[in-house]
Every structure is written in C-alpha cells, then in structure tokens.
Design a protein around this motif. Structure first.
Motif, PDB file in Angstrom:
ATOM      1  N   LEU A  87       0.588  -0.920   0.188  1.00 28.60           N
ATOM      2  CA  LEU A  87       0.016   0.209  -0.117  1.00 28.60           C
ATOM      3  C   LEU A  87       0.863   1.070   0.463  1.00 28.60           C
ATOM      4  O   LEU A  87       2.078   1.228   1.208  1.00 28.60           O
ATOM      5  CB  LEU A  87      -0.682   0.173   1.272  1.00 28.60           C
ATOM      6  CG  LEU A  87      -2.125  -0.921   1.291  1.00 28.60           C
ATOM      7  CD1 LEU A  87      -2.450  -1.331   2.513  1.00 28.60           C
ATOM      8  CD2 LEU A  87      -3.230  -1.466   0.141  1.00 28.60           C
ATOM      9  N   THR A  88       0.132   2.621  -1.072  1.00 28.59           N
ATOM     10  CA  THR A  88       1.235   2.875  -0.690  1.00 28.59           C
ATOM     11  C   THR A  88       0.462   4.530  -0.706  1.00 28.59           C
ATOM     12  O   THR A  88      -1.299   5.286  -1.253  1.00 28.59           O
ATOM     13  CB  THR A  88       1.953   3.898  -2.305  1.00 28.59           C
ATOM     14  OG1 THR A  88       2.209   2.267  -3.032  1.00 28.59           O
ATOM     15  CG2 THR A  88       2.356   5.055  -2.604  1.00 28.59           C
ATOM     16  N   THR A  89       0.782   5.229   1.088  1.00 30.45           N
ATOM     17  CA  THR A  89       0.358   6.762   0.686  1.00 30.45           C
ATOM     18  C   THR A  89       0.957   7.978   0.365  1.00 30.45           C
ATOM     19  O   THR A  89       2.770   8.300   0.225  1.00 30.45           O
ATOM     20  CB  THR A  89      -0.053   6.345   2.281  1.00 30.45           C
ATOM     21  OG1 THR A  89      -0.841   5.955   2.593  1.00 30.45           O
ATOM     22  CG2 THR A  89      -0.685   8.186   2.714  1.00 30.45           C
ATOM     23  N   ARG A  90       0.310   9.437  -0.672  1.00 34.28           N
ATOM     24  CA  ARG A  90       1.232   9.945  -1.112  1.00 34.28           C
ATOM     25  C   ARG A  90       0.222  10.944  -0.509  1.00 34.28           C
ATOM     26  O   ARG A  90      -0.676  10.862  -2.037  1.00 34.28           O
ATOM     27  CB  ARG A  90       1.175   9.394  -2.575  1.00 34.28           C
ATOM     28  CG  ARG A  90       1.775  10.682  -3.388  1.00 34.28           C
ATOM     29  CD  ARG A  90       2.355  10.742  -5.217  1.00 34.28           C
ATOM     30  NE  ARG A  90       2.968  11.469  -5.755  1.00 34.28           N
ATOM     31  CZ  ARG A  90       2.232  12.465  -6.810  1.00 34.28           C
ATOM     32  NH1 ARG A  90       0.998  11.258  -7.622  1.00 34.28           N
ATOM     33  NH2 ARG A  90       3.021  12.973  -7.668  1.00 34.28           N
ATOM     34  N   ALA A  91       1.130  12.206  -0.747  1.00 32.93           N
ATOM     35  CA  ALA A  91       0.870  13.872  -0.533  1.00 32.93           C
ATOM     36  C   ALA A  91       1.279  14.495  -1.389  1.00 32.93           C
ATOM     37  O   ALA A  91       3.016  14.105  -1.109  1.00 32.93           O
ATOM     38  CB  ALA A  91       0.522  14.332   1.105  1.00 32.93           C
ATOM     39  N   PHE A  92       1.190  15.109  -2.553  1.00 30.80           N
ATOM     40  CA  PHE A  92       2.122  15.913  -2.826  1.00 30.80           C
ATOM     41  C   PHE A  92       1.425  17.327  -3.960  1.00 30.80           C
ATOM     42  O   PHE A  92      -0.301  17.454  -3.835  1.00 30.80           O
ATOM     43  CB  PHE A  92       2.018  15.187  -4.226  1.00 30.80           C
ATOM     44  CG  PHE A  92       0.702  14.793  -4.789  1.00 30.80           C
ATOM     45  CD1 PHE A  92       0.035  15.602  -6.539  1.00 30.80           C
ATOM     46  CD2 PHE A  92      -0.177  13.800  -4.896  1.00 30.80           C
ATOM     47  CE1 PHE A  92      -0.917  15.735  -6.691  1.00 30.80           C
ATOM     48  CE2 PHE A  92      -1.072  13.647  -5.855  1.00 30.80           C
ATOM     49  CZ  PHE A  92      -1.543  14.412  -6.375  1.00 30.80           C
ATOM     50  N   VAL A  93       2.274  17.800  -4.547  1.00 31.07           N
ATOM     51  CA  VAL A  93       1.816  19.431  -4.793  1.00 31.07           C
ATOM     52  C   VAL A  93       2.604  19.344  -6.060  1.00 31.07           C
ATOM     53  O   VAL A  93       3.474  18.588  -6.047  1.00 31.07           O
ATOM     54  CB  VAL A  93       2.254  20.910  -4.158  1.00 31.07           C
ATOM     55  CG1 VAL A  93       1.963  22.140  -5.347  1.00 31.07           C
ATOM     56  CG2 VAL A  93       1.788  20.874  -2.878  1.00 31.07           C
ATOM     57  N   GLU A  94       1.768  19.532  -7.291  1.00 28.05           N
ATOM     58  CA  GLU A  94       2.269  19.372  -8.933  1.00 28.05           C
ATOM     59  C   GLU A  94       2.145  20.258  -9.730  1.00 28.05           C
ATOM     60  O   GLU A  94       0.732  20.998  -9.535  1.00 28.05           O
ATOM     61  CB  GLU A  94       1.840  17.921  -9.273  1.00 28.05           C
ATOM     62  CG  GLU A  94       0.360  17.863  -9.528  1.00 28.05           C
ATOM     63  CD  GLU A  94       0.186  16.450  -9.572  1.00 28.05           C
ATOM     64  OE1 GLU A  94       0.886  15.243 -10.783  1.00 28.05           O
ATOM     65  OE2 GLU A  94      -0.970  16.249 -10.352  1.00 28.05           O
ATOM     66  N   GLY A  95       3.075  20.406 -10.561  1.00 30.82           N
ATOM     67  CA  GLY A  95       2.543  22.239 -11.876  1.00 30.82           C
ATOM     68  C   GLY A  95       3.236  21.564 -12.880  1.00 30.82           C
ATOM     69  O   GLY A  95       3.488  21.078 -13.325  1.00 30.82           O
ATOM     70  N   PHE A  96       1.894  21.872 -13.884  1.00 28.24           N
ATOM     71  CA  PHE A  96       2.111  22.012 -15.403  1.00 28.24           C
ATOM     72  C   PHE A  96       2.129  23.476 -15.815  1.00 28.24           C
ATOM     73  O   PHE A  96       1.621  23.991 -15.854  1.00 28.24           O
ATOM     74  CB  PHE A  96       0.764  20.426 -15.745  1.00 28.24           C
ATOM     75  CG  PHE A  96       0.580  19.662 -15.133  1.00 28.24           C
ATOM     76  CD1 PHE A  96       1.320  18.304 -15.425  1.00 28.24           C
ATOM     77  CD2 PHE A  96       0.006  19.910 -14.078  1.00 28.24           C
ATOM     78  CE1 PHE A  96       0.908  16.940 -15.283  1.00 28.24           C
ATOM     79  CE2 PHE A  96      -0.633  18.858 -13.540  1.00 28.24           C
ATOM     80  CZ  PHE A  96       0.611  17.108 -13.766  1.00 28.24           C
ATOM     81  N   ARG A  97       2.855  23.700 -16.862  1.00 29.82           N
ATOM     82  CA  ARG A  97       3.431  24.685 -17.379  1.00 29.82           C
ATOM     83  C   ARG A  97       3.752  24.559 -18.923  1.00 29.82           C
ATOM     84  O   ARG A  97       4.916  24.270 -18.512  1.00 29.82           O
ATOM     85  CB  ARG A  97       3.318  26.081 -16.813  1.00 29.82           C
ATOM     86  CG  ARG A  97       3.739  27.409 -17.588  1.00 29.82           C
ATOM     87  CD  ARG A  97       4.365  28.548 -16.230  1.00 29.82           C
ATOM     88  NE  ARG A  97       3.487  28.612 -15.839  1.00 29.82           N
ATOM     89  CZ  ARG A  97       3.165  29.588 -15.305  1.00 29.82           C
ATOM     90  NH1 ARG A  97       4.356  30.382 -14.642  1.00 29.82           N
ATOM     91  NH2 ARG A  97       2.591  29.787 -14.053  1.00 29.82           N
ATOM     92  N   GLY A  98       3.165  24.798 -19.587  1.00 28.47           N
ATOM     93  CA  GLY A  98       3.899  24.476 -21.101  1.00 28.47           C
ATOM     94  C   GLY A  98       4.344  22.832 -21.186  1.00 28.47           C
ATOM     95  O   GLY A  98       3.338  22.390 -21.166  1.00 28.47           O
TER      96      GLY A  98
END
Length: 758
Positions: free
Chosen positions: A360-371
C-alpha cells in the motif's frame, strides 16, 4: 457503486404532465371558434397555469382537428376527429376533446395519447380535469418511457394540484413476448396504490409485490423512492449475499445518505456468520476546485501476525483499513493531492474483499504543469503486505521533488531538456539516504538522403548522495556490516539511435524490414556500492529497455561504459488489420557492467537475446510472445505467451509465464504458471464463463479457479459464480466461495460491488 433513481418513478411525473397537457386543449379550441368546421390550425395564445403544473405562458399552441363546434348556450367546445395539439414540444392526440366553460372541466376520450418532451408516451381511454384544472381523473392509463419501462393502472386521480394516486399499478421494463403478449414479463412490480407527492418529491407504493415470470417472490406493505425530479435521495441500495469458507454466510446491505448537493455517504455493513460484523462506508464530496473521497472499514475478529513460517494468532483484535483520494486545484498551474491507503494487518483487505495489493502506498503531493514543463513535491509512506515484509524496514520518503523542463524544438527538431531531483528517505531499521541529482540533455533527430534515421543525444548528470547504515556488501543482506557514506559522481553520456526501414508493397500485403541499432558511451563506474539502491531494484533485460542508453528505471543505478545494441524489426501487414510483427535484439558491452544484477540477462559483456512476436492472423485471434534466451545455448530464461480471440459467442484466452531461477538465488526458484479462461454464449440469454490458474512447477496444482453462469435479457441480469482458491498466507486459508447477484433494470443501476469476495 453509485445509486441512481429508479426509472419507474417517471409515471407519476408524466401523469402530471398528461393532466396539464389535456388542460391546454379547451383553451386552444376556444381561440378557433370563429372558424368554419373544417380542418383547423390554431394561433399563438396566452395560457394560464394548469393542473398545478407551471406552464410557459409565452409559448404558442398549434392544433388541428377534423371538426370543431361551439355551443354558446351550454358553454361547451368540442373538437372531434384526429385532434392534435402541440405546445412547448408536448403533443397530445385524441378522438374527442371537449371543454365546459361554465364548470371549467376539460375531457379527452378515445385513443388519448401524449408525447412528452422527454420522449415518454402516455396512453389513456378517458381524461377529465376540473377545479381550475388542478385536479383530475384518468381511466386506464398506460405509459411507455424512453428507457423502455412500462407502467399501467386502472384509474388515476390528482388532488391539491400536487398529489397523484394510481390504483392497481403495474411497472416493468421488460419487453413482452412477441408470440404471446399475454404472458407475464420476466419481472414486474404490482401495487394496490401508487402515490406521487410532488411537494415531497417521492413515489410511494402500498402493498407492493415483486413478481418474476408471474410468480410472486417478495412483498412489502410500503416502498418508496424519489420521483423523476430528484437525482439523489437517501435510502437502501441493493444488497449482496453469498457464502465463503472462512466467513460463512455473509450479507452486505448498503445504505446511501444524501448529506448535501455536493456530499454523500454510503454506509456498507457486512454481516458474516463466522467473523461477525464488519462496518464500512465511503464519504464523497465534490468541491468548487476539486474533490475528495474516503472509505474505511473496521471489525473485531481473529488476526494473525508474524511471518508465514512462524505466524502468531490472536483473537478479538481490532482490524480495519482506510483508502482515500483527494485533488485540489490551487490555480491554473498548481494542484495538490493525497492518496491514502493503510490497513491494520497484512491479510485483512484480502479476507474481506477490499483489495489484493501486495503493498500500500500513501502519497501527499503538490504538482504543477506549465507549457512543456512539470514540477512536483511529494511525500510517500509504504506498507508491505507480503509475509516477509517488516514494518521497520519500510521507507518513508519526505520529501522527494522533481523538476522537468523540455525546450521548444528548433527548425531542425533539436531541443534541450533539464531535470532535477531531491530525495530524503528514512527507515526505522535500515539505510537512510539523501540524494541530489541534476541532469541536462540535448537531442536531435536527423534523416539522411538514403532514408535511414538517426537520433543523436548528449546528457550530463551529476549526483550527490549522503547515506547512513549502508550495507558494505549488499549480497550478504542483513548479515553485511554497515557504514555511513558520502559520494558524488559525474555521469556524461553520448548516444545515437539508428534505424533503416525498408518497405515493400505486394498485392494484398505490405512488408517491413527495419534494422535498428543504438550506441551509448560513458565513463565506467564499476559496482557503485557506495550508492544506495532504492529505485532500480529488480532490473531485468527485456525487449522494451534493451535499446535505451540507460536501461535502469531509476536514478540510483547508471548504465555506464560503452555499449552497442542491435536488433531487427520485421512485419507483414494484410488488409483488415491482420499482421505479423517481430522484434529481436541483443546488446554488447566493451566491458562488464558490474552494476547489473546477476540473472538480469545483462551482467556479461554479451547480453541475452530478447524479443517479441505479435501475431494477428485473423480478426478473431491475437497472439503475443515475449522471450529472453540465454546468449550461449539459447536456453529459455523467460517466456511470456498471451492469446485471446474467438467470435462474439465464444471468447477464449490463455497465458503462460516461465521465469528461470536467478543464479545464486535458490530461494526464488523457477516460476511456471498457466492461465486459461473462456466465456461462451449458449443461448440468446444464457452464457457461461470460467478461468483457472495452474502452477506447472508443482505438478499442475490449481491455484485458483472460477466458474459461473450469467443470464441477461432486456430487463434482468443474474450472475451465479463459484470460486475456489488454494493459496495460503498467514490466516488466509484455502477457501471456496459462492455469490449470487441480481440486477433489475431501472430499479437503480448497480455495477459490481466494491466489496467483491470473488
């Protein structure tokens, strides 16, 4: 599973529309009394609300009739012969329509039918409206809905402008037998009284009986569900009932709660005869800029800990699990998320049907997409569910950050790229490591005048590692002494990929011959023992990675040295999508790559031979064969075969996998399994299905098998399945299970239950 409104509730709402539509006829007739008694066409008029149903007073009314008369003394308007009236996409037809202006009563008789804007069609023998067109009476009402559902009743009355009652109502979505329409449908619901309350937005059944093939099978004195205007309403969902060796007889009875317009909750208790009660549920909410959903379950039951060889069993212990997912859009570039998965012990989820994951995998994240660029910052926690997994050895990664930049191609197609990675990995027992990696690259495609194609690439990567409790000799496992290590490395690499496709067109077939090659060069690094290996474990050479300059999937190991890979693509393509495609390749290193795991097929200068065959000889058959052969004697190191095909009435599929035992790892041993499955339609409504997994290494033991039958017609689906499992893991014993599922069309849509014991 998501609840949905039973389509049968459309009768009451459509009946209200019928009353309102009938009410419009006398008003429209009144606008045409000055015309001669011939075919009439009405003009646009202003209409009041009718029958308690709000009307659009600006919509014109168009009507026609063979004959129209008006008795001024009695105040009665009568339209006869093919009376047809249309307003606001609603059309009503009848043989005779009359309106008494003094009593404000409208009637329609003779082949009365009304086509609703939704596509539903209502039929009646006689309709009468009065009391300001708010109340009324309908005789012998029938309804055909857009989804095929049918409703009928003797008499229907409407009162207070918002309450409709139907006497002796019958509902069924089933199509009647064409050769004998008098035969009862596959299933239907009979009720002494059906009440539609528009104010409460509910449809209620009094003295309701479910009939299957004309035989009563269930009775309830009261039953209700939301009316057609309600998309969601609290109530019970369809239960699931079955039996399993280790649980006994079980029943799952979910209840759906509507909390708000954007939030709901499904309560899913599971009652078992041998393991007691399991309490579970799932909460869901849609937010303005995202969503979240979280499910959990819990019970108090037997629990086994320890290892497979030395299990420890305790009783009356709390067991449970939680799984969740959330996504929030922070702005046009960035979003945050959480994936949550934890359980109290290694076998709980498999025992109660909440999943069969090995980790089991627990993940907290912030991600960004630009161009063409991407960046993320994440934190990971892992929970191993295999018998040999130890909680103290599971890593926690916080944080790990990645940045990826991809430049715009120039006029020659060349472009730059840049990547960066920061990682901090911790364990309670084992190696802790920190990593910083920065990589820059350049790539350019080029095609010569001869038609051969090249891709030139150059990369420069720099890594820095800080590790604690790093094993001196990883091959010794826990027996190896440990040390702290700080190391840095610079990894330049040049590579070129080449291919030269040759195509020949013959009548009815196209041939492809394409030799391919790859050359990569970088400094030789050796075993790289001073660098912890967390993301490049379990490497094996195959037909996908052999042509890559760096064959490792992660950053901790680097495919150093000078190497050439060469191979051949072959293909024959026929009309109708039929084809035969082959790829075979091998690589050769100028020096031994000591970072390659023993048994991976790439540990020596000359690698094993890898390849694949993809065959589609006709539209009903697909074959895939992937292999790895020993470089010296062509002995099999890995075989994977998959096949599927057959006409629509018979589908067959099979798989075979063979993995040779890695050298110096006798514990792993060989693996050889055969998987078989089939589904066959034996009649218009009946089909059979089955699958089996066979362990060929141990004399053909059957690991698991499933057999089942399915009945499916236009309104009913019945699935009966049986599964036998012979695997054992801690408190998971070999078991047998049987499950029966019923799906009644339009009584809510129910997919396969989220809690699935089979």
């Amino acid at each position: 599973m998501r609840p949905s409104r039973p389509i049968a509730t459309g009768l009451a709402g459509a009946f209200c529309c019928l009353l309102a539509g009938i009410a419009l006829l006398p008003l429209a007739a009144g606008s045409a009394v000055a015309q001669t008694p011939q075919q009439r066409t009405g003009q646009g008029i202003t209409l009041p609300g009718a029958g308690g149903v709000k009307q659009d007073t600006t919509q014109p009314v168009l009507f026609s009739a063979d004959e129209l008369s008006h008795d001024n003394e009695l105040g009665i308007i009568v339209a006869r012969g093919k009376v047809e009236m249309t307003q606001d996409q609603r059309t009503l037809m009848a043989d005779v329509v009359s309106y008494n202006q003094r009593t404000n009563t409208a009637t329609a008789s003779g082949n009365v039918s009304i086509l609703e804007p939704t596509g539903d069609v209502i039929f009646a023998d006689y309709v009468e409206l009065q009391e300001g067109l708010r109340d009324g009476f309908v005789r012998n009402v029938r309804m055909l809905m857009t989804d095929g559902g049918r409703m009928a009743g003797n008499d229907a009355t409407r009162s207070n402008g918002n309450r409709t009652e139907l006497d002796q109502g019958v509902y069924s979505p089933c199509v009647l037998c064409k050769t004998d329409p008098t035969r009862p449908p596959m299933w239907q619901i009979r009720a002494a009284r059906v009440i539609h309350d528009q104010e409460r937005k509910t449809v209620q059944y009094r003295d309701a009986t479910m009939e299957i093939m004309g035989i009563p099978v269930a009775y309830t004195p009261y039953f209700s569900h939301p009316d057609p205007t309600v998309k969601r309403q609290s109530g019970f969902l369809a239960p699931t009932v079955g039996a399993k060796t280790d649980l006994g007889v079980f029943a799952r009875v979910p209840y759906y709660f509507v909390i708000s317009d954007s939030m709901d909750f499904t309560f899913e208790p599971i009652v078992t005869s041998q393991q007691g009660l399991v309490v579970g549920g799932e909460l869901r909410q849609r937010l303005r800029n995202g969503f979240y959903e979280i499910g959990a379950s819990a019970t108090v039951a037997d629990r086994t800990t320890g290892t497979k060889d030395a299990p420890v069993t305790s009783t009356d212990k709390f067991r449970g699990h939680v799984k969740g997912k959330a996504r929030i859009d922070l702005d046009d570039t960035w979003r945050a998320g959480l994936d949550l998965a934890r359980t109290t012990d290694k076998t709980y989820m498999r025992r109660y049907g909440y999943g069969s994951e090995e980790s089991l995998t627990t993940r907290a994240f912030v991600e960004g997409f630009r161009g063409r660029s991407y960046a993320d910052v994440s934190a990971y926690a892992f929970q191993g569910l295999r018998p040999e997994d130890r909680a103290s050895r599971q890593p926690v990664v916080a944080p790990v950050a990645n940045v990826h930049y991809l430049g715009e191609p120039n006029e020659r197609g060349a472009y730059w790229s840049a990547d960066a990675n920061i990682l901090n990995l911790m364990r309670e027992d084992g190696t802790d490591s920190r990593r910083l990696s920065i990589n820059g690259g350049w790539q350019m495609p080029w095609q010569s005048s001869l038609g051969d194609r090249y891709t030139f690439a150059a990369t420069m990567r720099g890594d820095a590692y800080w590790a604690n409790d790093l094993a001196v000799d990883a091959a010794l496992g826990d027996a190896s002494p440990t040390r702290d290590a700080t190391t840095a490395r610079l990894l330049p690499q040049l590579s070129v990929n080449w291919s030269y496709p040759w195509v020949r067109n013959d009548p009815g077939v196209q041939y492809l011959i394409e030799p391919v090659a790859m050359f990569a060069a970088s400094p030789v690094l050796g075993r790289q023992n001073s660098v912890p290996n967390e993301d490049s474990l379990g490497f094996e050479l195959n037909d996908v990675n052999i042509m890559r300059p760096n064959r490792f999937p992660g950053l901790d190991r680097f495919d150093s040295g000078q190497r050439v890979a060469y191979g051949l693509n072959l293909g024959a393509y026929l009309p109708g999508g039929m084809s035969v495609r082959t790829f075979i390749a091998q690589s050769y290193s100028l020096q031994e790559n000591r970072a390659m795991p023993i048994g991976s097929g790439a540990e020596d200068k000359r690698s094993d031979i890898v390849g694949r065959f993809v065959v589609s000889p006709w539209e009903y058959l697909d074959l895939l064969y992937r292999f790895r052969l020993d470089k010296d004697n062509l002995a099999a190191r890995r075989h994977e075969i998959g096949a599927s095909g057959g006409p629509s009435w018979l589908k067959l599929y099979g798989s075979y996998i063979f993995l040779d035992a890695p050298p110096n790892e006798p514990v792993t041993g060989k693996r050889e399994e055969l998987g078989l499955g089939a589904s066959a339609r034996i009649s218009q409504f009946w089909s059979l299905f089955g699958q089996s997994t066979i362990d060929l290494k141990n004399g053909g033991d059957v690991l698991d098998s499933t057999l089942g039958a399915k009945y499916e017609d236009d309104c009913l689906t019945v699935v009966i399945s049986y599964r036998r499992t012979r695997t054992q893991d801690l408190d998971i014993e070999p078991s047998d299970a049987i499950l029966v599922r019923l799906y009644f069309k339009n009584l809510g849509e129910f997919g396969l239950p989220r809690v699935d014991f089979l």
